[in-house]
Scaffold this motif. Structure first.
Motif, mmCIF file in Angstrom:
data_model
loop_
_atom_site.group_PDB
_atom_site.id
_atom_site.type_symbol
_atom_site.label_atom_id
_atom_site.label_comp_id
_atom_site.label_asym_id
_atom_site.label_seq_id
_atom_site.Cartn_x
_atom_site.Cartn_y
_atom_site.Cartn_z
ATOM 1 N N ILE A 221 -11.191 23.668 -16.166
ATOM 2 C CA ILE A 221 -11.018 25.038 -15.717
ATOM 3 C C ILE A 221 -12.069 25.459 -14.696
ATOM 4 O O ILE A 221 -11.868 26.385 -13.914
ATOM 5 C CB ILE A 221 -11.047 25.998 -16.926
ATOM 6 C CG1 ILE A 221 -10.696 27.413 -16.475
ATOM 7 C CG2 ILE A 221 -12.364 25.960 -17.643
ATOM 8 C CD1 ILE A 221 -10.637 28.403 -17.603
ATOM 9 N N VAL A 222 -13.215 24.753 -14.686
ATOM 10 C CA VAL A 222 -14.272 25.112 -13.738
ATOM 11 C C VAL A 222 -13.781 25.055 -12.294
ATOM 12 O O VAL A 222 -14.299 25.760 -11.423
ATOM 13 C CB VAL A 222 -15.504 24.197 -13.932
ATOM 14 C CG1 VAL A 222 -15.215 22.774 -13.464
ATOM 15 C CG2 VAL A 222 -16.729 24.765 -13.228
ATOM 16 N N LEU A 223 -12.756 24.237 -12.015
ATOM 17 C CA LEU A 223 -12.218 24.157 -10.657
ATOM 18 C C LEU A 223 -11.593 25.472 -10.235
ATOM 19 O O LEU A 223 -11.493 25.751 -9.036
ATOM 20 C CB LEU A 223 -11.178 23.034 -10.560
ATOM 21 C CG LEU A 223 -11.623 21.622 -10.960
ATOM 22 C CD1 LEU A 223 -10.552 20.614 -10.581
ATOM 23 C CD2 LEU A 223 -12.954 21.265 -10.339
ATOM 24 N N ASN A 224 -11.166 26.281 -11.215
ATOM 25 C CA ASN A 224 -10.568 27.575 -10.920
ATOM 26 C C ASN A 224 -11.591 28.709 -10.925
ATOM 27 O O ASN A 224 -11.266 29.836 -10.547
ATOM 28 C CB ASN A 224 -9.474 27.895 -11.950
ATOM 29 C CG ASN A 224 -8.370 26.868 -11.973
ATOM 30 O OD1 ASN A 224 -8.007 26.312 -10.942
ATOM 31 N ND2 ASN A 224 -7.838 26.582 -13.145
ATOM 32 N N ASP A 227 -16.397 27.862 -6.497
ATOM 33 C CA ASP A 227 -16.097 27.280 -5.185
ATOM 34 C C ASP A 227 -17.046 26.122 -4.905
ATOM 35 O O ASP A 227 -18.156 26.058 -5.435
ATOM 36 C CB ASP A 227 -16.249 28.339 -4.090
ATOM 37 C CG ASP A 227 -15.243 29.470 -4.242
ATOM 38 O OD1 ASP A 227 -14.106 29.187 -4.644
ATOM 39 O OD2 ASP A 227 -15.615 30.636 -3.963
ATOM 40 N N GLY A 228 -16.606 25.215 -4.052
ATOM 41 C CA GLY A 228 -17.463 24.118 -3.626
ATOM 42 C C GLY A 228 -17.931 23.226 -4.752
ATOM 43 O O GLY A 228 -19.053 22.716 -4.738
ATOM 44 N N VAL A 229 -17.055 23.003 -5.740
ATOM 45 C CA VAL A 229 -17.440 22.229 -6.919
ATOM 46 C C VAL A 229 -17.793 20.789 -6.548
ATOM 47 O O VAL A 229 -18.763 20.219 -7.056
ATOM 48 C CB VAL A 229 -16.306 22.253 -7.964
ATOM 49 C CG1 VAL A 229 -16.615 21.305 -9.117
ATOM 50 C CG2 VAL A 229 -16.102 23.667 -8.481
ATOM 51 N N LYS A 230 -17.033 20.197 -5.645
ATOM 52 C CA LYS A 230 -17.295 18.807 -5.253
ATOM 53 C C LYS A 230 -18.657 18.685 -4.580
ATOM 54 O O LYS A 230 -19.432 17.754 -4.857
ATOM 55 C CB LYS A 230 -16.199 18.311 -4.305
ATOM 56 C CG LYS A 230 -16.288 16.825 -3.951
ATOM 57 C CD LYS A 230 -15.096 16.403 -3.119
ATOM 58 C CE LYS A 230 -15.083 14.892 -2.886
ATOM 59 N NZ LYS A 230 -16.245 14.448 -2.088
#
Length: 261
Positions: A221-224, A227-230
């Motif tokens: 869920i952190v992807l939602n 921002d800029g997770v990668k």
């Protein structure tokens, strides 16, 4: 009393977000089936899962699965579509104050228990099959609701992957596991933006402490929620699509086989 209520509400909000995020699993499955797949979803089956998971007293998982079998619902459909949809409905019911946090938590745990019964058998050790894919899934220690990662695990095992799950493991334990065993992918599952820093730290340790580390993938869920997770974590891939993650894994295995020839 006010502080206790605030803490409960915060935990419940995190639970609702975690449940609602499962919608991406449903959409991912339906994207392969087109509009016809979406039309085949039976609301009566979703309602059955919700009602049984919420009922007081003992939870008869075997009886529920037999009922769904009689309705000609396959195990794959239960995992990919109906459990996520039921969880999404539970999230809606909580957000509209139809049910409380305790009921959501119990019902979600029951749905997660169904996944254990529906997933293919697996071994704790990585598979020695020539074409087998071995995945190490890492769950953060502060994640209290892990239904989404368990859906992904069931899907990967069905695809022939051997998945080992470490929950809240120390960095040294993870490094040792990657050094002692052969894994084709490390899959981080995150639900909280404040966990990105610790994930980034572990990613760095894996890259420096493990000889030829496998692809590092982050989902959840952190992807939602951020921002800029990668960029923040320096993983190789961010995705909530199991098929995309496994394709990267297979591509890396093929490249390694070519290099050893």
């Amino acid at each position: 009393m006010a502080n206790d209520h605030t803490d409960d509400r915060t935990s419940a909000e995190e639970s609702r977000l975690d449940i609602s995020a499962l919608a991406s699993t449903v959409l991912s499955v339906l994207s392969d089936k087109g509009e016809e797949g979406a039309q085949t979803i039976r609301s009566s089956v979703i309602q059955k899962l919700v009602e049984v998971s919420l009922q007081p007293g003992a939870f008869n998982a075997e009886g529920l699965l037999e009922d769904l079998k009689d309705r000609r619902i396959s195990a794959d459909q239960i995992v990919d579509i109906y459990i996520p949809q039921a969880a999404r409905e539970l999230g809606r019911m909580w957000s509209e104050d139809i049910i409380g946090f305790a009921k959501v938590t119990i019902a979600t745990a029951r749905l997660q228990g169904l996944l254990t019964m529906l997933a293919p058998p697996w071994a704790a050790k990585p598979s020695e099959m020539a074409n087998g894919v071995n995945v190490l899934m890492l769950l953060q220690g502060n994640d209290s609701h892990t239904l989404g990662p368990h859906v992904a695990t069931a899907q990967m095992r069905r695809a022939g992957a051997s998945v080992r799950i470490l929950f809240g493991a120390r960095d040294d334990t993870i490094i040792k596991a990657l050094s002692d065993e052969s894994y084709d992918m490390v899959l981080f599952s995150g639900s909280r933006p404040d966990a990105l820093a610790s994930i980034a730290k572990l990613v760095k340790r894996i890259r420096t402490g493990v000889l030829a580390p496998p692809p590092l993938v982050l989902g959840g869920i952190v992807l939602n929620l951020a921002d800029g997770v990668k960029e923040k974590t320096d993983v190789d891939l961010v995705t909530n699509d199991v098929k995309v993650a496994l394709k990267l894994c297979e591509k890396n295995k093929s490249r390694n086989r070519s290099l050893t020839r």
